[in-house]
Write a protein that holds these residues in place. Structure first.
Motif, mmCIF file in Angstrom:
data_model
loop_
_atom_site.group_PDB
_atom_site.id
_atom_site.type_symbol
_atom_site.label_atom_id
_atom_site.label_comp_id
_atom_site.label_asym_id
_atom_site.label_seq_id
_atom_site.Cartn_x
_atom_site.Cartn_y
_atom_site.Cartn_z
ATOM 1 N N GLY A 130 -13.335 -1.843 -6.604
ATOM 2 C CA GLY A 130 -13.727 -3.192 -6.973
ATOM 3 C C GLY A 130 -12.620 -4.034 -7.566
ATOM 4 N N ILE A 131 -11.423 -3.461 -7.702
ATOM 5 C CA ILE A 131 -10.283 -4.198 -8.255
ATOM 6 C C ILE A 131 -9.386 -4.639 -7.101
ATOM 7 C CG2 ILE A 131 -8.327 -4.141 -9.841
ATOM 8 C CD1 ILE A 131 -9.680 -1.804 -11.259
ATOM 9 N N PRO A 132 -9.138 -5.936 -6.947
ATOM 10 C CA PRO A 132 -8.290 -6.390 -5.837
ATOM 11 C C PRO A 132 -6.805 -6.221 -6.154
ATOM 12 C CG PRO A 132 -9.092 -8.276 -7.088
ATOM 13 C CD PRO A 132 -9.718 -7.057 -7.705
ATOM 14 N N TYR A 133 -6.060 -5.688 -5.192
ATOM 15 C CA TYR A 133 -4.614 -5.548 -5.292
ATOM 16 C C TYR A 133 -3.989 -6.090 -4.012
ATOM 17 C CZ TYR A 133 -5.299 -2.299 -9.202
ATOM 18 O OH TYR A 133 -5.649 -1.737 -10.402
ATOM 19 N N THR A 134 -2.823 -6.690 -4.154
ATOM 20 C CA THR A 134 -2.129 -7.165 -2.959
ATOM 21 C C THR A 134 -1.580 -5.968 -2.181
ATOM 22 O OG1 THR A 134 -0.023 -7.396 -4.141
ATOM 23 C CG2 THR A 134 -1.466 -9.337 -4.063
ATOM 24 N N VAL A 135 -1.628 -6.049 -0.878
ATOM 25 C CA VAL A 135 -1.055 -5.002 -0.035
ATOM 26 C C VAL A 135 0.453 -4.910 -0.265
ATOM 27 C CG1 VAL A 135 -0.697 -4.267 2.361
ATOM 28 C CG2 VAL A 135 -2.883 -5.289 1.682
ATOM 29 N N PHE A 163 1.528 -2.142 -2.553
ATOM 30 C CA PHE A 163 1.583 -0.810 -1.952
ATOM 31 C C PHE A 163 2.757 -0.693 -0.988
ATOM 32 C CE2 PHE A 163 -2.766 -1.361 -3.361
ATOM 33 C CZ PHE A 163 -3.012 -0.158 -4.005
ATOM 34 N N ALA A 164 3.153 -1.813 -0.402
ATOM 35 C CA ALA A 164 4.338 -1.812 0.454
ATOM 36 C C ALA A 164 5.577 -1.483 -0.374
ATOM 37 C CB ALA A 164 4.497 -3.159 1.146
ATOM 38 N N LEU A 165 5.635 -1.991 -1.603
ATOM 39 C CA LEU A 165 6.762 -1.684 -2.482
ATOM 40 C C LEU A 165 6.767 -0.214 -2.879
ATOM 41 C CD1 LEU A 165 7.122 -4.732 -4.904
ATOM 42 C CD2 LEU A 165 8.246 -4.293 -2.724
ATOM 43 N N ILE A 166 5.572 0.349 -3.094
ATOM 44 C CA ILE A 166 5.494 1.782 -3.401
ATOM 45 C C ILE A 166 6.024 2.593 -2.221
ATOM 46 C CG2 ILE A 166 3.928 3.703 -3.886
ATOM 47 C CD1 ILE A 166 2.121 1.717 -5.368
ATOM 48 N N PRO A 223 5.338 -14.168 1.081
ATOM 49 C CA PRO A 223 5.309 -12.776 1.556
ATOM 50 C C PRO A 223 4.381 -11.871 0.758
ATOM 51 C CG PRO A 223 7.554 -13.589 1.458
ATOM 52 C CD PRO A 223 6.705 -14.610 0.771
ATOM 53 N N ALA A 224 4.199 -12.168 -0.534
ATOM 54 C CA ALA A 224 3.364 -11.311 -1.374
ATOM 55 C C ALA A 224 1.890 -11.437 -1.036
ATOM 56 C CB ALA A 224 3.594 -11.637 -2.855
ATOM 57 N N TYR A 225 1.469 -12.556 -0.442
ATOM 58 C CA TYR A 225 0.048 -12.782 -0.169
ATOM 59 C C TYR A 225 -0.279 -12.815 1.315
ATOM 60 C CZ TYR A 225 -0.154 -13.887 -5.102
ATOM 61 O OH TYR A 225 -0.067 -13.798 -6.458
ATOM 62 N N TYR A 226 0.733 -12.830 2.170
ATOM 63 C CA TYR A 226 0.498 -12.902 3.608
ATOM 64 C C TYR A 226 -0.218 -11.652 4.119
ATOM 65 C CZ TYR A 226 1.519 -13.236 8.614
ATOM 66 O OH TYR A 226 1.412 -13.285 9.984
ATOM 67 N N LEU A 227 0.076 -10.490 3.535
ATOM 68 C CA LEU A 227 -0.539 -9.240 3.972
ATOM 69 C C LEU A 227 -1.968 -9.081 3.485
ATOM 70 C CD1 LEU A 227 2.488 -6.811 3.412
ATOM 71 C CD2 LEU A 227 1.714 -7.823 5.561
ATOM 72 N N GLY A 228 -2.401 -9.950 2.586
ATOM 73 C CA GLY A 228 -3.769 -9.901 2.096
ATOM 74 C C GLY A 228 -3.948 -8.966 0.912
ATOM 75 N N ASN A 229 -5.203 -8.721 0.564
ATOM 76 C CA ASN A 229 -5.558 -7.873 -0.578
ATOM 77 C C ASN A 229 -6.341 -6.654 -0.120
ATOM 78 O OD1 ASN A 229 -4.415 -9.755 -2.350
ATOM 79 N ND2 ASN A 229 -6.346 -10.852 -2.587
ATOM 80 N N ILE A 230 -6.380 -5.674 -0.984
ATOM 81 C CA ILE A 230 -7.193 -4.490 -0.751
ATOM 82 C C ILE A 230 -7.938 -4.173 -2.040
ATOM 83 C CG2 ILE A 230 -5.281 -2.942 -1.345
ATOM 84 C CD1 ILE A 230 -6.427 -0.936 0.631
#
Length: 298
Positions: free
Chosen positions: A142-147, A150-153, A131-138
């Motif tokens: 230039g710094i990649p973060y998992t979506v 932000f869903a947790l925020i 589930p942590a990687y299914y939504l992809g990254n943003i």
């Protein structure tokens, strides 16, 4: 600038996780005046049940999307069952006792819950990263973060909004505030204080389990995670003021940004920074920033 952005995003992400993991603890204390050490056990039960349910479901080859429903469902199931059994089976016999005794009782319950997780799921780690990687990254600067971060925020903001609305804009919430203010007068007015205690404890247990459930996809779920979170959650609610929902938000932000700053600027002080903030706040406000006022009865 890059470091400042990284600190801001990491600080918000960590603060959101801390709030979700600690708000149940401060809710129970605010209503019942119980420092619930067993909160760490609820967190662990939520993490284990979520990771187990995700792993079991994905073995069927089904889509990962449905796991985002399994996460809260597993937390709700664990919170209701464990919270009801503990409150009705143990804590209701302890109301009115000394607070130190209640700490010892809930600590004993925490140790029991630790063994329960080992009996049910064993001592091997559970991993449910999908589930942590299914939504992809943003990418942000230039710094990649998992979506998922932000869903947790967003979930933490939604949870805070629902709690505020429930306490301040509903009849039940207003009655609960009366119970918090004076239990004896509330009972004399015909309010079922016992029912409010039971429901509050179940909600607090469910929130603790939810904190563990949403964390499971980001970590390896292993024995001992409950002990780790109870220390962090305690720091959050002490900074914000024990029993205050708003204080839990501020405390989580303080701890989240203190940790993010230390990680990016001086990693060796990561753990120390959290308790440095707590010590600094308590030196100025011994009962926390937004501690609930206590009335003295004459």
């Amino acid at each position: 600038m890059l470091t400042a952005i990284a600190i801001a995003v990491d600080g918000l992400g960590f603060a959101a996780w801390l709030f979700l993991s600690s708000v149940g603890l401060t809710l129970i204390y605010g209503v019942m005046r119980i420092l619930n050490i067993a909160h760490g056990g609820f967190y662990a039960l939520g993490a284990y049940s979520s990771a187990w349910a995700i792993g079991l479901y994905l073995q069927t080859g089904s889509t990962v999307a449905f796991t985002y429903l399994l996460i809260p469902l597993s937390a709700i199931a664990v919170g209701i069952i464990a919270g009801l059994l503990i409150e009705r089976g143990v804590l209701r016999f302890m109301y009115g006792r000394d607070e130190v005794l209640m700490v010892l009782v809930t600590y004993a319950i925490f140790l029991i819950l630790e063994d329960v997780t080992k009996i049910i799921w064993g001592t091997e780690s559970l991993v449910a990263y999908q589930p942590a990687y299914y939504l992809g990254n943003i990418d942000i600067a230039g710094i990649p973060y998992t979506v998922y971060k932000f869903a947790l925020i967003g979930l933490a903001i939604a949870c805070a909004a629902v709690l505020w609305w429930g306490l301040n804009r509903t009849r039940t919430g207003k009655l609960l505030l009366v119970v918090i203010e004076d239990r004896e007068i509330s009972s004399a007015l015909g309010i079922n204080v016992t029912l409010f205690f039971t429901v509050t404890f179940i909600i607090g247990a469910t929130l603790g389990a939810l904190g563990g459930a949403v964390t499971a996809p980001q970590i390896s779920v292993v024995p001992g995670i409950g002990a780790e979170i109870i220390v962090m959650a305690f720091a959050v609610i002490v900074i914000g003021g024990m029993g205050s929902i708003g204080g839990a938000i501020i405390g989580a932000l303080f701890v989240g940004f203190a940790r993010a700053i230390s990680v990016h600027l001086y990693p060796a002080a990561e753990l120390f920074s959290i308790y440095l903030v707590m010590a600094a706040v308590l030196a100025v406000k011994p009962y926390g920033l937004f501690a609930l006022s206590e009335r003295r009865k004459i």
